[in-house]
Design an enzyme around this catalytic site. Structure first.
Site, PDB file in Angstrom:
ATOM      1  N   SER A 140       0.871  -1.189   0.000  1.00  7.95           N
ATOM      2  CA  SER A 140       0.000   0.000   0.000  1.00  7.95           C
ATOM      3  C   SER A 140       0.902   1.231   0.000  1.00  7.95           C
ATOM      4  O   SER A 140       2.036   1.186   0.501  1.00  7.95           O
ATOM      5  CB  SER A 140      -0.858   0.001   1.273  1.00  7.95           C
ATOM      6  N   TYR A 153      -1.137  -0.330  10.566  1.00  7.61           N
ATOM      7  CA  TYR A 153      -1.386  -0.801   9.192  1.00  7.61           C
ATOM      8  C   TYR A 153      -0.222  -0.401   8.287  1.00  7.61           C
ATOM      9  O   TYR A 153       0.292  -1.215   7.527  1.00  7.61           O
ATOM     10  CB  TYR A 153      -2.708  -0.206   8.697  1.00  7.61           C
TER      11      TYR A 153
HETATM   12  N1  LIG Z   1      -8.946  -0.403  -0.725  1.00  5.98           N
HETATM   13  C1  LIG Z   1      -7.860   0.360  -0.659  1.00  5.98           C
HETATM   14  O1  LIG Z   1      -7.935   1.592  -0.723  1.00  5.98           O
HETATM   15  C2  LIG Z   1      -6.506  -0.297  -0.529  1.00  5.98           C
HETATM   16  C3  LIG Z   1      -5.379   0.520  -0.726  1.00  5.98           C
HETATM   17  C4  LIG Z   1      -4.110  -0.066  -0.608  1.00  5.98           C
HETATM   18  C5  LIG Z   1      -3.982  -1.408  -0.318  1.00  5.98           C
HETATM   19  N2  LIG Z   1      -5.102  -2.163  -0.129  1.00  5.98           N
HETATM   20  C6  LIG Z   1      -4.891  -3.580   0.204  1.00  5.98           C
HETATM   21  O2  LIG Z   1      -5.563  -4.389  -0.749  1.00  5.98           O
HETATM   22  C7  LIG Z   1      -5.917  -5.636  -0.158  1.00  5.98           C
HETATM   23  C8  LIG Z   1      -7.375  -5.939  -0.448  1.00  5.98           C
HETATM   24  O3  LIG Z   1      -8.152  -4.905   0.135  1.00  5.98           O
HETATM   25  P1  LIG Z   1      -9.640  -4.541  -0.323  1.00  5.98           P
HETATM   26  O4  LIG Z   1      -9.697  -3.062  -0.288  1.00  5.98           O
HETATM   27  O5  LIG Z   1     -10.012  -5.277  -1.550  1.00  5.98           O
HETATM   28  O6  LIG Z   1     -10.418  -5.066   0.967  1.00  5.98           O
HETATM   29  P2  LIG Z   1     -11.768  -5.889   1.183  1.00  5.98           P
HETATM   30  O7  LIG Z   1     -12.067  -5.728   2.631  1.00  5.98           O
HETATM   31  O8  LIG Z   1     -12.791  -5.527   0.169  1.00  5.98           O
HETATM   32  O9  LIG Z   1     -11.294  -7.380   0.899  1.00  5.98           O
HETATM   33  C9  LIG Z   1     -10.403  -8.059   1.748  1.00  5.98           C
HETATM   34  C10 LIG Z   1     -10.771  -9.525   1.760  1.00  5.98           C
HETATM   35  O10 LIG Z   1      -9.807 -10.188   2.604  1.00  5.98           O
HETATM   36  C11 LIG Z   1     -10.503 -11.122   3.409  1.00  5.98           C
HETATM   37  N3  LIG Z   1      -9.760 -11.389   4.625  1.00  5.98           N
HETATM   38  C12 LIG Z   1      -9.539 -10.556   5.669  1.00  5.98           C
HETATM   39  N4  LIG Z   1      -8.869 -11.195   6.638  1.00  5.98           N
HETATM   40  C13 LIG Z   1      -8.639 -12.465   6.189  1.00  5.98           C
HETATM   41  C14 LIG Z   1      -7.998 -13.606   6.740  1.00  5.98           C
HETATM   42  N5  LIG Z   1      -7.463 -13.579   7.956  1.00  5.98           N
HETATM   43  N6  LIG Z   1      -7.955 -14.729   5.995  1.00  5.98           N
HETATM   44  C15 LIG Z   1      -8.520 -14.777   4.766  1.00  5.98           C
HETATM   45  N7  LIG Z   1      -9.154 -13.736   4.206  1.00  5.98           N
HETATM   46  C16 LIG Z   1      -9.213 -12.585   4.903  1.00  5.98           C
HETATM   47  C17 LIG Z   1     -11.858 -10.449   3.697  1.00  5.98           C
HETATM   48  O11 LIG Z   1     -12.835 -11.396   4.109  1.00  5.98           O
HETATM   49  C18 LIG Z   1     -12.171  -9.798   2.359  1.00  5.98           C
HETATM   50  O12 LIG Z   1     -12.905 -10.649   1.525  1.00  5.98           O
HETATM   51  C19 LIG Z   1      -5.578  -5.506   1.328  1.00  5.98           C
HETATM   52  O13 LIG Z   1      -4.328  -6.122   1.581  1.00  5.98           O
HETATM   53  C20 LIG Z   1      -5.473  -4.005   1.537  1.00  5.98           C
HETATM   54  O14 LIG Z   1      -4.617  -3.682   2.609  1.00  5.98           O
HETATM   55  C21 LIG Z   1      -6.352  -1.639  -0.242  1.00  5.98           C
END
Ligand SMILES: NC(=O)c1ccc[n+]([C@@H]2O[C@H](COP(=O)([O-])OP(=O)(O)OC[C@H]3O[C@@H](n4cnc5c(N)ncnc54)[C@H](O)[C@@H]3O)[C@@H](O)[C@H]2O)c1
Length: 266
Positions: A140, A153
């Site tokens: 991120s 985080y």
């Molecule tokens: N959305 C943003 O703005 C953003 C920005 C930078 C990085 N990210 C990163 O992208 C990745 C995906 O994020 P997203 O925004 O799609 O989030 P999201 O919450 O939509 O999806 C995350 C998924 O991970 C699953 N999950 C969480 N803990 C888990 C575990 N212990 N075991 C298995 N599955 C688990 C959840 O059930 C969910 O389906 C993450 O690593 C997040 O840190 C997101």
């Protein structure tokens, strides 16, 4: 098709970026194994892909559990006969001032966001070495530049960037490429959770959009396509990289006097 005959594991594939990546990878010919803790979201994503005629299989898995991850890799290899790509995407957030984070929350966050990557590698690396596979880790921009009230985080994401570089060095002799992706804001349930925890969610959402030079947050598929590039032969000479896909957010500091639309009030 860029992932024809490849087998890919996508963690956190039940929602957001992971669900988008599952479809993007499947569209390019991959057999996609989706791992997620949330059974309901997991089966929705798998059913959606199957209904579109793609190959998909769901495994309920907590990526922080050694036992679950061992089973995930074992079952994937049994189902697909091989493993070529791991997209370590599952992650969660803990947005609060550092002194308010308790020790168990800190540990759990690191287990989900960082330890999970060690675990998938531990059990999958022998299979990836056989096929000169690829690992994509989800970092991120917070791991590059930090973020207000999101220290724990941000620390996990900084750790992921360092982990990625070292993994790339260690596995390069086997032809396994390891890269990570650093998005800024991506419109997903995770971002909505973060916005809801801000003092003024509507203003925070507008500010979030404006903090990107492109004036908006990303769609999940825009990040999924970067993961596809890294998973595919298009990135055959790319390893150890942190691919920043932030809509120009990091340029903010250098943009000079900003027009109203791009001013970040937080
Ligand atoms: N959305 C943003 O703005 C953003 C920005 C930078 C990085 N990210 C990163 O992208 C990745 C995906 O994020 P997203 O925004 O799609 O989030 P999201 O919450 O939509 O999806 C995350 C998924 O991970 C699953 N999950 C969480 N803990 C888990 C575990 N212990 N075991 C298995 N599955 C688990 C959840 O059930 C969910 O389906 C993450 O690593 C997040 O840190 C997101």
């Amino acid at each position: 098709m860029r992932l024809q005959a490849k087998a890919a594991v996508i963690t956190g594939g039940g929602s957001g970026i992971g669900a988008a990546a599952a479809e993007v990878f499947a569209r390019e010919g991959a057999k996609v194994v989706i791992a997620d803790l949330n059974e309901e979201k997991l089966s929705q994503t798998v059913e959606d892909l199957l209904s579109k005629g793609f190959w998909a299989y769901g495994i309920n898995c907590d990526v922080s559990s050694e036992e679950d991850v061992e089973k995930l890799i074992l079952q994937t290899v049994q189902k697909c006969g091989k493993l070529d790509v791991i997209f370590n995407n599952a992650g969660t957030i803990l947005p609060k001032p550092l002194e308010q984070v308790d020790g168990d929350e800190w540990d759990r966050l690191f287990q989900i966001n960082v330890k999970s990557m060690y675990l998938t590698t531990k059990f999958a690396i022998s299979h990836l070495k056989k096929n000169k596979g690829a690992i994509i880790n989800m970092a991120s921009m917070t791991g590059v530049v930090g973020q207000q009230y999101n220290a724990a985080y941000s620390a996990t994401k900084g750790a992921i960037i360092a982990l990625t570089k070292t993994m790339a060095i260690d596995y390069a002799p086997y032809g396994v490429r390891v890269n990570c992706i650093s998005p800024a804001g991506v419109r997903t349930p995770l971002l909505d959770t973060w916005l809801k925890q801000q003092e003024n969610p509507v203003k925070a959402s507008e500010a979030q959009d404006r903090s990107h030079m492109l004036g908006r947050t990303a769609d999940s598929e825009e990040i999924a396509r970067v993961a596809l590039f890294l998973a595919s032969e298009d990135a055959s000479f790319v390893t150890g990289e942190n691919i920043v896909c932030d809509g120009g957010a990091a340029l903010g500091y250098a943009a000079g006097p900003k027009p109203e639309w791009s001013r970040v009030p937080i």
